[in-house]
Design a protein around this motif. Structure first.
Motif, PDB file in Angstrom:
ATOM      1  N   THR A  28      47.230  42.650  36.023  1.00 22.69           N
ATOM      2  CA  THR A  28      45.795  42.350  36.136  1.00 22.69           C
ATOM      3  C   THR A  28      45.125  43.105  37.282  1.00 22.69           C
ATOM      4  N   GLU A  35      35.807  41.451  35.877  1.00 24.17           N
ATOM      5  CA  GLU A  35      36.666  40.392  35.328  1.00 24.17           C
ATOM      6  C   GLU A  35      37.422  39.632  36.415  1.00 24.17           C
ATOM      7  N   GLY A  38      36.835  36.173  36.077  1.00 24.17           N
ATOM      8  CA  GLY A  38      36.939  35.762  34.682  1.00 24.17           C
ATOM      9  C   GLY A  38      38.384  35.789  34.217  1.00 24.17           C
ATOM     10  N   LEU A  39      38.678  36.726  33.352  1.00 26.37           N
ATOM     11  CA  LEU A  39      39.998  36.785  32.727  1.00 26.37           C
ATOM     12  C   LEU A  39      41.115  37.023  33.735  1.00 26.37           C
ATOM     13  N   THR A  40      40.883  37.848  34.732  1.00 21.06           N
ATOM     14  CA  THR A  40      41.915  38.094  35.749  1.00 21.06           C
ATOM     15  C   THR A  40      42.321  36.780  36.408  1.00 21.06           C
TER      16      THR A  40
END
Length: 123
Positions: A28, A35, A38-40
């Motif tokens: 990541t 991100e 967010g997704l990280t």
């Protein structure tokens, strides 16, 4: 058989979950900066939750408590598998890296299920 404390670091499932977490952190690092929160963050949190819950369950009294924490870890592993699919499909990770991490995540989840089944059979 209510053993009060286990050495989580000796458990193969914890060891694999820890390696998976390290690999998620590494993978990541290359995600887009937008991100980061967010997704990280979600992937790192769900990955770290797996070995953390195994460790916490091992520190609790009794096998039913351990089984409950293993179930939570299992849920986090499933969440991570989805995040990996999403990251792959968004192009944040190379397909071969994502697929290897998905395989490892699912292996850890299966190991957790097996360990929970053994605890139930013994209890």
């Amino acid at each position: 058989m209510g053993q009060t404390s286990r050495d989580y670091a000796k458990l193969q499932v914890w060891q694999k979950a820890h390696v998976l977490t390290l690999r998620i952190y590494e993978a990541t690092r290359r995600f887009p900066a937008d991100e980061r929160f967010g997704l990280t963050s979600q992937m790192r949190r769900s990955a770290a939750s797996v070995p953390a819950n195994i460790a916490e369950g091992c520190g609790r009294g009794g096998e039913s408590e351990l089984a409950r924490y293993l179930q939570i870890a299992q849920g986090s592993g499933s969440e991570l598998s989805y995040h990996l699919l999403l990251a792959r499909d968004l192009g944040f990770m190379k397909e071969e890296i994502a697929n290897e991490l998905i395989r490892l995540s699912r292996e850890v989840t299966r190991m957790l299920q097996s360990y929970r089944s053994k605890l139930r059979a013994n209890g």
